[in-house]
Structure formats: structure tokens, C-alpha cells
Design a protein around this motif. Structure first.
Motif, PDB file in Angstrom:
ATOM      1  N   ALA A 144       0.813  -1.222   0.000  1.00  0.00           N
ATOM      2  CA  ALA A 144       0.000   0.000   0.000  1.00  0.00           C
ATOM      3  C   ALA A 144       0.844   1.268   0.000  1.00  0.00           C
ATOM      4  O   ALA A 144       0.315   2.349   0.248  1.00  0.00           O
ATOM      5  N   GLY A 145       2.139   1.142  -0.281  1.00  0.00           N
ATOM      6  CA  GLY A 145       3.005   2.315  -0.299  1.00  0.00           C
ATOM      7  C   GLY A 145       4.162   2.169   0.659  1.00  0.00           C
ATOM      8  O   GLY A 145       4.082   1.432   1.648  1.00  0.00           O
ATOM      9  N   ASP A 146       5.247   2.875   0.353  1.00  0.00           N
ATOM     10  CA  ASP A 146       6.456   2.769   1.153  1.00  0.00           C
ATOM     11  C   ASP A 146       6.309   3.557   2.453  1.00  0.00           C
ATOM     12  O   ASP A 146       5.993   4.750   2.446  1.00  0.00           O
ATOM     13  N   VAL A 147       6.564   2.873   3.568  1.00  0.00           N
ATOM     14  CA  VAL A 147       6.428   3.499   4.879  1.00  0.00           C
ATOM     15  C   VAL A 147       7.478   4.593   5.073  1.00  0.00           C
ATOM     16  O   VAL A 147       7.193   5.667   5.621  1.00  0.00           O
ATOM     17  N   GLY A 148       8.707   4.339   4.616  1.00  0.00           N
ATOM     18  CA  GLY A 148       9.760   5.328   4.789  1.00  0.00           C
ATOM     19  C   GLY A 148       9.447   6.638   4.097  1.00  0.00           C
ATOM     20  O   GLY A 148       9.671   7.723   4.648  1.00  0.00           O
ATOM     21  N   GLU A 149       8.926   6.576   2.889  1.00  0.00           N
ATOM     22  CA  GLU A 149       8.587   7.798   2.169  1.00  0.00           C
ATOM     23  C   GLU A 149       7.490   8.576   2.898  1.00  0.00           C
ATOM     24  O   GLU A 149       7.527   9.812   2.958  1.00  0.00           O
ATOM     25  N   ALA A 150       6.517   7.863   3.446  1.00  0.00           N
ATOM     26  CA  ALA A 150       5.460   8.530   4.204  1.00  0.00           C
ATOM     27  C   ALA A 150       6.020   9.211   5.443  1.00  0.00           C
ATOM     28  O   ALA A 150       5.612  10.323   5.805  1.00  0.00           O
ATOM     29  N   MET A 151       6.996   8.556   6.103  1.00  0.00           N
ATOM     30  CA  MET A 151       7.574   9.145   7.304  1.00  0.00           C
ATOM     31  C   MET A 151       8.418  10.372   6.976  1.00  0.00           C
ATOM     32  O   MET A 151       8.487  11.306   7.773  1.00  0.00           O
ATOM     33  N   VAL A 152       9.070  10.388   5.822  1.00  0.00           N
ATOM     34  CA  VAL A 152       9.798  11.597   5.421  1.00  0.00           C
ATOM     35  C   VAL A 152       8.831  12.764   5.293  1.00  0.00           C
ATOM     36  O   VAL A 152       9.092  13.882   5.773  1.00  0.00           O
ATOM     37  N   THR A 153       7.698  12.533   4.650  1.00  0.00           N
ATOM     38  CA  THR A 153       6.695  13.597   4.497  1.00  0.00           C
ATOM     39  C   THR A 153       6.205  14.075   5.854  1.00  0.00           C
ATOM     40  O   THR A 153       6.106  15.290   6.112  1.00  0.00           O
ATOM     41  N   LEU A 154       5.902  13.146   6.741  1.00  0.00           N
ATOM     42  CA  LEU A 154       5.409  13.487   8.075  1.00  0.00           C
ATOM     43  C   LEU A 154       6.459  14.252   8.873  1.00  0.00           C
ATOM     44  O   LEU A 154       6.172  15.324   9.444  1.00  0.00           O
ATOM     45  N   LEU A 155       7.669  13.730   8.935  1.00  0.00           N
ATOM     46  CA  LEU A 155       8.690  14.328   9.786  1.00  0.00           C
ATOM     47  C   LEU A 155       9.181  15.667   9.249  1.00  0.00           C
ATOM     48  O   LEU A 155       9.556  16.555  10.023  1.00  0.00           O
ATOM     49  N   THR A 156       9.174  15.827   7.939  1.00  0.00           N
ATOM     50  CA  THR A 156       9.543  17.120   7.366  1.00  0.00           C
ATOM     51  C   THR A 156       8.567  18.201   7.807  1.00  0.00           C
ATOM     52  O   THR A 156       8.958  19.289   8.243  1.00  0.00           O
ATOM     53  N   ALA A 157       7.273  17.898   7.691  1.00  0.00           N
ATOM     54  CA  ALA A 157       6.259  18.861   8.123  1.00  0.00           C
ATOM     55  C   ALA A 157       6.331  19.091   9.628  1.00  0.00           C
ATOM     56  O   ALA A 157       6.179  20.224  10.111  1.00  0.00           O
ATOM     57  N   LEU A 158       6.569  18.039  10.393  1.00  0.00           N
ATOM     58  CA  LEU A 158       6.619  18.159  11.850  1.00  0.00           C
ATOM     59  C   LEU A 158       7.753  19.091  12.274  1.00  0.00           C
ATOM     60  O   LEU A 158       7.544  20.014  13.086  1.00  0.00           O
ATOM     61  N   ARG A 159       8.936  18.877  11.727  1.00  0.00           N
ATOM     62  CA  ARG A 159      10.054  19.746  12.100  1.00  0.00           C
ATOM     63  C   ARG A 159       9.791  21.195  11.695  1.00  0.00           C
ATOM     64  O   ARG A 159      10.018  22.122  12.490  1.00  0.00           O
ATOM     65  N   GLN A 160       9.313  21.408  10.482  1.00  0.00           N
ATOM     66  CA  GLN A 160       9.092  22.774  10.002  1.00  0.00           C
ATOM     67  C   GLN A 160       8.096  23.519  10.880  1.00  0.00           C
ATOM     68  O   GLN A 160       8.323  24.671  11.267  1.00  0.00           O
ATOM     69  N   GLU A 161       6.997  22.868  11.207  1.00  0.00           N
ATOM     70  CA  GLU A 161       5.953  23.562  11.968  1.00  0.00           C
ATOM     71  C   GLU A 161       6.335  23.717  13.437  1.00  0.00           C
ATOM     72  O   GLU A 161       5.953  24.704  14.081  1.00  0.00           O
ATOM     73  N   LEU A 162       7.089  22.769  13.984  1.00  0.00           N
ATOM     74  CA  LEU A 162       7.540  22.929  15.366  1.00  0.00           C
ATOM     75  C   LEU A 162       8.597  24.030  15.479  1.00  0.00           C
ATOM     76  O   LEU A 162       8.580  24.819  16.425  1.00  0.00           O
ATOM     77  N   GLU A 163       9.520  24.084  14.531  1.00  0.00           N
ATOM     78  CA  GLU A 163      10.546  25.131  14.589  1.00  0.00           C
ATOM     79  C   GLU A 163       9.936  26.522  14.428  1.00  0.00           C
ATOM     80  O   GLU A 163      10.485  27.499  14.937  1.00  0.00           O
ATOM     81  N   ALA A 164       8.786  26.593  13.758  1.00  0.00           N
ATOM     82  CA  ALA A 164       8.131  27.894  13.595  1.00  0.00           C
ATOM     83  C   ALA A 164       7.607  28.425  14.927  1.00  0.00           C
ATOM     84  O   ALA A 164       7.509  29.643  15.118  1.00  0.00           O
ATOM     85  N   VAL A 165       7.273  27.524  15.857  1.00  0.00           N
ATOM     86  CA  VAL A 165       6.758  27.971  17.153  1.00  0.00           C
ATOM     87  C   VAL A 165       7.796  27.867  18.263  1.00  0.00           C
ATOM     88  O   VAL A 165       7.611  28.436  19.334  1.00  0.00           O
TER      89      VAL A 165
END
Length: 600
Positions: free
Chosen positions: A358-379
Motif C-alpha cells: 500500500a506504499g512505502d512506509v519510509g517515504e510517508a515518514m519523510v513527508t510526516l517528519l519534514t512537516a513536523l520539524r518545520q511547523e515545530l521550529e516555527a513555534v
């Protein structure tokens, strides 16, 4: 060098193949070609002739490029056994000697290890050292001694990539640490790590082993005051602060709000702890969902698979709704309560979805963690994010700056081995120990053993500081001060721990004219007094002396010796001539040797 591929076999997908022969000798034969330093290579891919090239890179590395971009590929390395002693890889754990090829298996992804390994001989020199340049996709490895062929083999299956497959190779190096240091340097340039603020490199007080889930605002604030006085610079509030945080297990996990009975004013509590000069991180396992949580009614449909930890399900990160949910809840925790960061736990549990089509787990985690870091660093500028083995490899370097070793309560040996293992492939982030614990009845040497077992990483302490005797406070204060004084040497110096199968009984860290050697067994310590002006010797062994072998010309030195609790018991000027010498140092103690005159 361009080499034609061998005869193609059946497609080699990234997942396990239960229909395979028991040993690699039973696989359909493939023609091997010379690769590097006696290593040979065969490449298999469906539907075409992949071909491969080997290119020299700056710093002595080699880049292996396989042209099969449109489908999966299998790389088969074969190494003559020679004097092979062991095989290290990120998922090896305690299996670090040679295993048979019917036994050696691993499945890796971004959040579970890395497609990398190192075969070494009895001198510690490497026979094969490699790492895939792309740390994200799910990949499968088969490795071990071929009893039929008298070789050590590594078979690596990689999925279709849309671009050539690339692996880094290190020519023979004098040690595993030397080889992997070269790989870390490449990844640091190609995968820029998350910034590592000062707060990520200070000793930590953790609530986990001290309290487990039985935490409260008042109890944590008591520990915070004492931890700061002893030399800690950060506090991690672990499991138990949130709704449903009781009873161990994770059946109630998923409601990430403070328990009002334990923390009636969580933001105020965080502020009071930070007044002691401590950064504040809170534990969160954002991808676990317990069936008994309130959140299960809304998110249960997004968590079809059970976790490997007790009681929980795992949210599927390939679903965009899940990724948005995780980012929002983490941002709200940091912003809403004034946290400095988060301890992100159980990310590897998403591997329950690996290979399901159903899709590569690693690629999904890159998308998730990239957004997580960006939005956390903003606050939260200077954000702190703790990751844990097995998701501490090069691919995770952009997503965390505190890289903790796996749980090993009260096990000083495991803490030493796991922190050094983590550091071998860690890029950028500060490697942290597992939380250090001991009993209130322990003597000073036993306490020091726990602390020195974590010496080559940022120490995390987890005992109830108001319940241990004053002697323990003295040991903590002395060793944390020693660690802080040597921090750059220990974290950023050149570290040589020796052969992995020996469990690192003697570890050298050096930089410029300084060296620190931690000794954890009754072994001979070779000293070259001309190499460093100051050498510190940590006695983590079970003897009250260290055996030295002075190499080259001796020298006049000043020797100071401290007990585990920091009392100086010797301060002498003497001459250390070439040859063997016994040096009295109490177990759990420290000796410092400073050159006062040149060779004698």
C-alpha cells in the motif's frame, strides 16, 4: 569501471522471500565480478541488463552505481573468509560475531536501521564496509557465512527507485570506527542534519526509571531543583503525564492531554521547572493508538494494524489525515504548554505496514517528519527532538538532534555498547545514553559504573534524587562535571572503541593534545605519551588498578587520582618509563596524566 551484469534471475523484490533455499548456496548461480579489495559482486534485476560502475569519491570512498532504475535490484557481495571475526550492522544488537547465511536477515527502512554493514577481521580491520545512499526505502538484507562456499555474503534487495541505485563502499580501513567515520562524513554533507543547540548537549534528568508512570507536578519539580544543582541542563517528562497514562502498556494511549489530577496546571509546572535553567521535553508516542483511549472512536479506522508493544494499534502514516493529526497534536503540545521539545517514541512501530503493497512506509515518514520539524521550529526556535534506536540512522538526521540508545535499565555494559553503536552511524545529532538508574543501596563505585558506562554520550539520569544518599550526589556531581569538562572531546573527538564483538572494553577519544580512555575490563592500556599532553583514564573495571604499557620514550608526568565521589587521593610528579606499569586507581575513579617534561 563498467561491468556487464550476470545472467538475470527472478525478480528480486525488497521483502522477504520465504520460498528461498535455506542457504545462499542453493540460490540460482550468478556470475560475480571483482569489485574492491577482494570483494566480488553480482547484480540481478528483472527484464534487463543493469550494469554497474564504481567511481572514486573525495575522501577515499567509492560510489557503486547500478543502472536498474525501473525495477527492483539485488546486489550480492561475496568476501573470502580470510581471518574474518564479525559483522556489524545497525540492527545487530548482541549478534556481532559471524552468523550463518541461513540465519542472517534484516529488513530496514528510514525508521528501522539502515542498509549498511561492516565485515571485519581479528585485527579489527575491515573487509567490507558499505551503506546505501538512500536511507528511506524498505530494503531487505541476507548475510552471513556461506558454509558451502567458504565466503561471507551480503545480499541486498532494493525496490524500484526511479533512478540508479547507489551504494557507498569504504576501502579496507584499520577499524570499523574508521570506516564508518568516512560514511558519516558523506551523509553529513549530503543529508544536512537538524541544528544541534547547546541544550541538546547537556546532561538530562528523565522521569522514566525514577517514577515510571507515577509522576506528578510536585514530584517532578523536586527532582528538577536537585538535578539542576548537580549539573543537569534538561528534563524529560516521560510516560504518565497524559490522560490514560497508568497501568503500563499502551491500551489507553492516544489522548495527549495532561492528566488534571497529576498536572492541574501543566503550563505553570513547565514554567517552574524551566526557572531552574532546565529545558523541558515531554514524551509522546503520536503514532500509537490505544483501543481504550477516547481518541480511538475518531482515529481507529486509521490504525488497522496492531503494534508490537502491548495493547496499542499503529496509525498508518501513509494516510494524509494521520500525518496532519500528528503534526497538529505535537505543535499544540509545544505551543500550548511552553515546551522546549518532544521525546518522539515508537516511530519504528510503523514498520508493521512495511511490505503490504500500500506504499512505502519510509517515504510517508519523510513527508510526516519534514512537516513536523518545520511547523515545530516555527513555534519553538532551538527546538529539541529526541529520537531513539533504531531510528537514529543517517536518514533521520534532519528530523532529530538528540539520538538516544535503546532501553537497558541498570545495564552499564549495554548502555556503553548501544551508545557507541549509535554513534558509529549517527550524523549531526548528539548521541544520548539510555536513562541511568541504580538502587539507593549501591556503593559509590556501582553508581560510578552506571555513569561511566554512558561516558561517550550525553548522560540521562533517572533516579529519585531526594531518596539517594549524599554520597550518590557527590558521585553524580563529580562525573557530570568530568563529562562537561570533556564534552567536546567525548562527543566530537575521534573515538576508537575497537572491535564490536569485544563489546568495547577500552574506548579512546582524542582531539588535539588531549585524550580520554575509558577502561571497562581488566585489559592493558597502551599509552603513547608523546601523542597527547593530557590523558585521562577512567577506571570502569572491577579492579582497583589499571595496567599500563607505555610505548615509545617515557616522560615526566603529573598524576592525579580521584575516587568515584571526586576526592583527590593522589597528586604526584613522577617519571613513566617505557614498558609496563600498574597504576593504582580505585574502581569507578579517574586518573589524569599531564606531561611536565619531554621524553626520558
Amino acid at each position: 569501471m563498467q561491468t556487464p551484469s550476470p545472467t538475470l534471475q527472478n525478480p528480486a523484490g525488497p521483502g522477504p522471500h520465504p520460498e528461498e533455499p535455506v542457504t545462499t548456496a542453493g540460490l540460482p548461480p550468478a556470475e560475480h565480478a571483482p569489485l574492491l579489495d577482494g570483494v566480488s559482486l553480482a547484480v540481478l534485476a528483472p527484464g534487463g541488463n543493469p550494469g554497474w560502475t564504481l567511481e572514486d569519491l573525495p575522501g577515499g570512498l567509492r560510489l557503486l552505481e547500478v543502472a536498474a532504475a525501473d525495477g527492483p535490484v539485488e546486489l550480492r557481495f561475496s568476501v573470502p573468509l580470510g581471518d574474518a571475526a564479525g559483522y556489524w550492522h545497525p540492527q545487530g544488537g548482541w549478534r556481532r560475531t559471524l552468523v550463518a547465511d541461513w540465519s542472517g536477515r534484516a529488513t530496514v527502512s528510514l525508521v528501522d536501521g539502515h542498509a549498511a554493514g561492516c565485515l571485519y577481521d581479528h585485527t579489527g580491520a575491515t573487509l567490507l564496509a558499505f551503506a546505501a545512499t538512500d536511507p528511506v526505502p524498505e530494503a531487505a538484507l541476507r548475510f552471513g557465512v556461506s558454509e558451502e562456499q567458504d565466503t561471507h555474503v551480503v545480499h541486498l534487495r532494493l525496490p524500484a527507485a526511479g533512478h540508479p541505485h547507489r551504494l557507498l563502499l569504504v576501502p579496507r580501513a584499520p577499524s570499523v570506527a574508521t570506516a564508518l567515520r568516512a560514511l558519516r562524513g558523506w551523509f553529513a554533507r549530503e543529508c544536512p542534519p537538524m541544528p544541534v543547540p547547546e541544550a541538546a548537549k547537556v546532561p538530562v534528568y528523565s522521569t522514566w526509571y525514577a517514577f515510571n508512570q507515577d509522576v506528578s507536578a510536585a514530584a517532578v519539580e523536586t527532582q528538577a531543583e536537585q538535578a539542576a544543582a548537580l549539573g543537569c541542563g534538561a528534563l524529560i517528562l516521560d510516560d504518565g503525564w497524559q490522560l490514560g497514562g497508568y497501568g503500563r502498556g499502551y491500551a489507553r494511549c492516544g489522548d495527549w492531554e495532561p492528566d488534571p489530577d497529576k498536572f492541574p496546571d501543566f503550563a505553570g509546572h513547565v514554567a517552574r521547572v524551566r526557572e531552574h535553567g532546565l529545558s523541558y521535553l515531554a514524551w509522546v508516542a503520536p503514532l500509537l493508538l490505544g483501543p481504550q483511549s477516547r481518541s480511538h472512536a475518531q482515529w481507529g479506522g486509521y490504525a488497522p494494524a496492531a503494534a508490537t508493544v502491548p495493547g496499542a494499534l499503529v496509525l498508518d502514516p501513509r494516510r494524509p489525515e494521520v500525518r496532519r493529526h500528528v503534526v497538529d497534536l505535537c505543535v499544540e503540545l509545544v505551543r500550548g504548554y511552553g515546551l522546549d521539545g518532544l521525546k518522539l517514541d515508537f516511530l519504528e512501530e510503523v514498520m508493521v505496514y512495511a511490505g503490504d503493497g500500500a506504499g512505502d512506509v519510509g517515504e510517508a515518514m519523510v513527508t510526516l517528519l519534514t512537516a513536523l520539524r518545520q511547523e515545530l521550529e516555527a513555534v519553538r526556535p532551538g527546538l529539541l527532538l529526541e529520537l531513539r534506536q533504531p531510528y537514529t540512522g543517517p536518514g533521520m538526521s534532519p528530523f532529530g538532534n538528540m539520538l538516544r540508545s535503546f532501553d537497558c535499565p541498570a545495564d552499564a555494559t549495554a548502555n556503553r555498547v548501544r551508545t557507541l553503536d549509535t554513534a558509529l552511524l549517527a550524523v549531526g545529532g548528539a548521541v544520548h545514553s539510555d536513562m541511568i538508574m541504580w538502587s539507593a543501596e549501591a556503593d559509590a563505585a556501582a553508581v560510578a559504573r552506571q555513569l561511566t558506562g554512558a561516558l561517550h554520550a550525553v548522560p540521562q539520569i533517572s533516579v529519585r534524587l531526594d531518596r539517594v544518599p549524599p554520597e550518590h550526589h557527590a558521585v553524580i556531581a563529580f562525573w557530570l562535571a568530568t563529562w562537561r569538562r570533556n564534552r567536546e572531546l567525548l562527543l566530537a573527538g575521534e573515538v576508537e572503541p575497537g572491535r564490536p564483538d569485544g563489546l568495547y572494553p577500552l574506548v579512546r577519544a582524542s582531539a588535539g593534545d588531549r585524550a580520554l580512555i575509558s577502561v571497562h575490563a581488566d585489559v592493558v592500556v597502551e599509552l603513547d605519551l608523546a601523542a597527547h599532553r593530557t590523558t585521562e583514564l577512567v577506571n570502569g573495571s572491577d579492579r582497583d588498578r589499571l595496567m599500563l604499557e607505555v610505548r615509545g620514550p617515557g616522560a615526566a608526568v603529573r598524576i592525579t587520582v580521584h575516587t568515584p565521589d571526586g576526592r583527590m587521593i593522589e597528586d604526584t610528579l613522577t617519571v613513566l618509563p617505557e614498558g609496563p606499569r600498574s597504576l593504582a586507581v580505585p574502581r569507578g575513579g579517574l586518573a589524569s596524566l599531564t606531561i611536565t617534561e619531554g621524553p626520558r
